[in-house]
Structures are given as C-alpha cells and as structure tokens.
Design a protein around this motif. Structure first.
Motif, short mmCIF file in Angstrom:
data_model
loop_
_atom_site.label_atom_id
_atom_site.label_comp_id
_atom_site.label_asym_id
_atom_site.label_seq_id
_atom_site.Cartn_x
_atom_site.Cartn_y
_atom_site.Cartn_z
N GLY A 101 0.79 -1.22 0.00
CA GLY A 101 0.00 0.00 0.00
C GLY A 101 0.83 1.27 0.00
O GLY A 101 0.46 2.27 -0.65
N ILE A 102 1.96 1.26 0.71
CA ILE A 102 2.77 2.47 0.85
C ILE A 102 3.70 2.66 -0.34
O ILE A 102 4.18 3.78 -0.59
CB ILE A 102 3.58 2.43 2.16
CG1 ILE A 102 3.97 3.84 2.62
CG2 ILE A 102 4.80 1.56 2.04
CD1 ILE A 102 2.84 4.69 3.06
N GLY A 148 -2.84 8.02 -3.41
CA GLY A 148 -2.08 7.39 -2.35
C GLY A 148 -2.68 7.65 -0.98
O GLY A 148 -2.73 6.75 -0.13
N LEU A 149 -3.16 8.88 -0.76
CA LEU A 149 -3.75 9.23 0.53
C LEU A 149 -5.07 8.49 0.76
O LEU A 149 -5.37 8.09 1.89
CB LEU A 149 -3.99 10.75 0.60
CG LEU A 149 -2.73 11.61 0.66
CD1 LEU A 149 -3.08 13.09 0.58
CD2 LEU A 149 -1.94 11.31 1.94
N SER A 169 -12.26 5.61 0.98
CA SER A 169 -11.04 5.39 1.77
C SER A 169 -11.34 4.57 3.02
O SER A 169 -10.60 3.64 3.37
CB SER A 169 -10.41 6.73 2.15
OG SER A 169 -9.25 6.55 2.92
N PHE A 183 -4.12 5.00 1.81
CA PHE A 183 -3.23 4.92 2.97
C PHE A 183 -3.90 4.31 4.20
O PHE A 183 -3.29 3.46 4.88
CB PHE A 183 -2.66 6.30 3.29
CG PHE A 183 -1.63 6.28 4.39
CD1 PHE A 183 -0.39 5.71 4.18
CD2 PHE A 183 -1.91 6.83 5.63
CE1 PHE A 183 0.56 5.68 5.19
CE2 PHE A 183 -0.98 6.81 6.64
CZ PHE A 183 0.27 6.24 6.42
N ALA A 193 -3.80 0.58 4.02
CA ALA A 193 -2.46 0.03 4.21
C ALA A 193 -2.07 0.04 5.68
O ALA A 193 -1.49 -0.92 6.20
CB ALA A 193 -1.45 0.83 3.39
N ILE A 194 -2.40 1.11 6.38
CA ILE A 194 -2.10 1.21 7.81
C ILE A 194 -2.89 0.17 8.60
O ILE A 194 -2.37 -0.48 9.53
CB ILE A 194 -2.42 2.63 8.33
CG1 ILE A 194 -1.35 3.61 7.85
CG2 ILE A 194 -2.48 2.65 9.85
CD1 ILE A 194 0.01 3.39 8.45
N ILE A 240 2.78 5.38 -2.87
CA ILE A 240 2.88 6.71 -2.28
C ILE A 240 4.35 7.15 -2.25
O ILE A 240 4.70 8.26 -2.68
CB ILE A 240 2.30 6.72 -0.86
CG1 ILE A 240 0.83 6.28 -0.89
CG2 ILE A 240 2.43 8.10 -0.23
CD1 ILE A 240 0.22 6.13 0.49
#
Length: 458
Positions: A154-155, A296-297, A352, A300, A303-304, A158
């Motif tokens: 995921g990161i 990407g945001l 998101s 994010f 992913a976190i 970004i």
C-alpha cells in the motif's frame, strides 16, 4: 534427503533484531515491486516508449520474481540462510546501481531482472524463517511478516510518487539499494548452519520458469501463441515432475487435498486482493479525477490498517488455530468486497474508509494460510512447499491485474449488478469488486468442504 540443522539445535543471538532485519528487507523488496507503477509514465517519456514496451519494466520483474521465489524456497531446504541472503542482497544491490546509472532502456530492463533475481530471495526466506526459528510463536511472527507485506504494497505507490515527483525515477533504484545495509545485522543474528546435499533439478526449474513466463506474457501482453507455449511447457514440467529422481517440485505435494485446497483458496484470495489494489487507483483517477498523491492518501488508511491488524491476527492464529482464522478471514474478505462494491461512486473519503475492510484481511489470509501449510509440510520440504505458495501468490497478483485491465477495457456498463451501488461510470468497478467477492466465497466454500483437520501429508 539431508537438511540443515533442526530447530532444537538452533541458537539465535538476538531474535528481535533478526525479525526486524527480515521485515525491513522484506518491506523494501515488496515496495520495489509497487513503487515503479507510479514511475512507468516517466520512464516511457524518458526513452520515448510505447505502453507495450514500457510495460516490461513490471512484467519482466514479476516473471523473474515469482519463479525466483520458488527456486529460493527449494534451495532453503538444504542451503544455509546466510549464503542465500548474502547472495540475494548483493545481487539486488548490483541491479539497483545499474538501474540508477542506466543510460538507456535496455539497461533499465537488465537492472530490473537482476533486482528480481536477488529480491525474490526475501519472500521465500521471510515465510520460512518463522517456521524454522520461531516455532512457538509461528502464527504471531507470520502475522507480522504478512502485515509488512500488506503495508509495503500500500505504501509503495505513495513513496514512489514522492521520490519520482521531487527527484526522478532513477532514485527509485537508489532507494531500493538501501536494503543492503541490513546484511551485517542479518549475518550477525542468523545462526550458523551447514549447507548439505545441494541438488537442484535445473531442467525441471527451467520448464516451470518458461511455463510461468509464457503464461504471464500471454495474458499481460495479449500474445495468444505464448499461451500455447505455456500449455506445452506446462505438460513437459508435469512429466518431468513424475520422471525426475529429485524433481524440482515433488508431485506428492499435490496429492494432499489439504495442501491443494489451501494453496488454491489462497491463490483466489490473494488474486482478488491484488486485483483490488490494481483497480482502485484506476477508479480514483477515472471516476474522481484524483492526482497520484491524492490516490495514495485515499489508499493509505487501508495500508495502515493491514499493518496494525497483522500482529494481532498472528496471535489469533496461535491461540485459535490457523483453520478458524483462515475461514474467518475469507468470510471477512468477501464481506469487505461487498461493502466496497456497494459504496463505489460515493465520496473519496467514504471509499477510503470502506477500503479498510478488505485490505485489513491481507495479513490475516497470508498468515493463517502460511501457518496451515507449515502444519502440513514435512521439515525437509518446508522450503519447496512454501515456495509453491509464494509462486502462486505472485502469479495471482500478475494475472489478476492483467485480467482486471482487460475487463475495464472491454466492459463499460451503466448499471451495476449490485443494486446497492450507484449507476454511471463507476458501475464497472462495482461489478468487478462484486466478482472478487464471489471468487473469495467460492474459495471459502471449497476450503470448508475439502479441508480436513488432522490429516497429514503423506
């Protein structure tokens, strides 16, 4: 077959530092595969390339990486980890430096192939090390490993966007080369093991490699004749598997219905997860007109969440058993796809938040699936058994992206199948996520019907 020393003879000087080093290297290895997605347009512009030409930056890497993960897994049964890691990281660093200094596109491709040869060592090592060195906390460690992979996936885009935007795409190679700094820590904390009885069926490995490569080329680039080649070499690979004295992939692995259903359901689940990560950025660009950084945001939080849930999910594997967690994670994953399918077309903030539900299942599926296989495999076949697991996971990612791309090119319905979703240009994405839900449900049902507790591999 002889194998390296068993668990009760292994002395790890600093288990925490060993785990940290493995996770650090694995994170950069996985990110290296996803960072370059963002840089594809820049590379095409730099060398005046057509889309079909520049696509080899990803296609070539994935082909070598997936086959390499299986080869390293096979070697891990008899070759000391210190030797494998030293070779892998050194080769990867050489490829990264070549890519950073590449004067033309040919050198970029060569650099990516060399990177894949070295980097494919890490997934093999990362999933075998917890089984070999942390047997009492295997589920927890596998959960951490899987969460690192999910977070890196995921990161990666970004980080790639930031580096390519503020510097240039060449610095992506230089960033990847940072993995080499962990080599002294790995060598210091890995136990001394003896390499014994190194035997590799090179013909079998070549046949498997050509089968995988021609399949990916046929699907990703649309070459029908390549698929015919894949079928032919696939048949030869199977024949070699049964005829060779020491086959590259032991055929008895696939005689165990537990092993077979575990790797196939994992293949479906991971294919759908990678399909999600491939499709969502395209959807956010086409439907919402978001920039690379904004995309990407949006992704994010998912992913976190995957990174945070991995460790807790790994502990659940140890406490509740891999089978229960695996079934629960497949059920949650199918529900997550239904939620995303139902909310496509709403605001990016809602999307998101909804992406958290399927993406947090990534480490749960990986950790519980790997632990299931660890319970089935004999100690001297852990490497090759997990190697097949890794091979199918990476191939599933490549195939799902290619197939999703074809679907998006050919089908543009105005009305979604999911009556909860909005009509319009977002309908095709809702249908795609609903298809992912169906595939995961098929895997869930198949696993529940076929897998039998207590059944050991012959």
């Amino acid at each position: 077959m002889e194998t390296i020393k068993q668990q009760n003879e292994i002395d790890i000087k600093n288990p925490r530092m060993l785990l940290f080093s493995i996770c650090f290297v694995l994170m950069f290895s996985v990110m290296n595969g996803t960072m370059f997605n963002i840089a594809i347009p820049d590379i095409a512009e730099a060398f005046n390339l057509m889309p079909s030409e520049v696509s080899w930056v990803m296609t070539g890497y994935i082909m070598v990486y997936s086959v390499g993960a299986l080869i390293y897994g096979k070697l891990a049964d008899t070759v000391a980890f210190k030797k494998l890691i030293t070779f892998g990281l050194t080769v990867f660093a050489i490829g990264s430096i070549i890519g950073f200094l590449a004067p033309n596109y040919y050198f970029v491709l060569v650099a990516r192939v060399i990177q894949a040869i070295g980097g494919s060592m890490m997934p093999a090592i990362a999933f075998i090390a917890p089984i070999r060195y942390f047997p009492n906390e295997r589920g927890k460690i596998l959960g951490i490993i899987a969460s690192v992979m999910a977070f890196a996936s995921g990161i990666g885009p970004i980080l790639g966007g930031v580096i390519a935007g503020f510097l240039s795409w060449q610095f992506l190679f230089l960033t990847s080369a940072l993995m080499i700094v962990t080599l002294p820590f790995l060598l210091k904390n890995l136990p001394d093991e003896e390499t014994v009885n190194v035997r590799l069926d090179y013909l079998g490995a070549s046949l498997v490699g050509v089968t995988i490569a021609s399949t990916l080329i046929g699907i990703t680039l649309g070459f029908v004749y390549s698929l015919y080649i894949a079928i032919g070499f696939g048949i030869l690979a199977v024949l070699r598997m049964f005829k060779a004295k020491n086959p590259f992939i032991p055929p008895h692995l696939f005689k165990s219905r537990n092993y077979l259903v575990a790797i196939l359901t994992s293949f479906l689940a991971v294919a759908c997860l990678f399909g999600l990560m491939f499709t969502v950025p395209i959807m956010l660009r086409e439907v919402y007109s978001l920039s690379t950084m904004e995309i990407g945001l949006v992704m994010f939080p998912g992913a976190i969440s995957a990174a945070l849930i991995g460790r807790k999910g790994g502990r659940l594997v140890d406490q509740k058993g891999a089978r229960k967690v695996y079934l629960a994670s497949l059920a949650l994953l199918s529900t997550g796809f239904l939620i995303v399918s139902s909310t496509v077309g709403l605001s990016p903030l809602i999307i998101s938040l909804m992406l958290i539900f399927p993406m947090m299942c990534f480490p749960l599926v990986q950790a519980s699936g790997a632990d299931l296989l660890a319970n089935l495999l004999a100690k001297h076949e852990t490497g090759v058994g997990m190697g097949v697991f890794n091979l199918l996971n990476f191939v599933s990612g490549a195939l799902s992206g290619a197939i999703a791309g074809v679907v998006l090119d050919l089908f543009r319905p105005e009305n979604p199948v999911n009556f909860l979703a909005l009509s319009g240009e977002s309908a095709v994405y809702s249908n795609l996520f609903l298809t992912f839900m169906g595939l995961v449900l098929i895997g869930l049902i198949a696993f529940k019907l076929v897998y039998r507790d207590g059944e050991k591999m012959a």
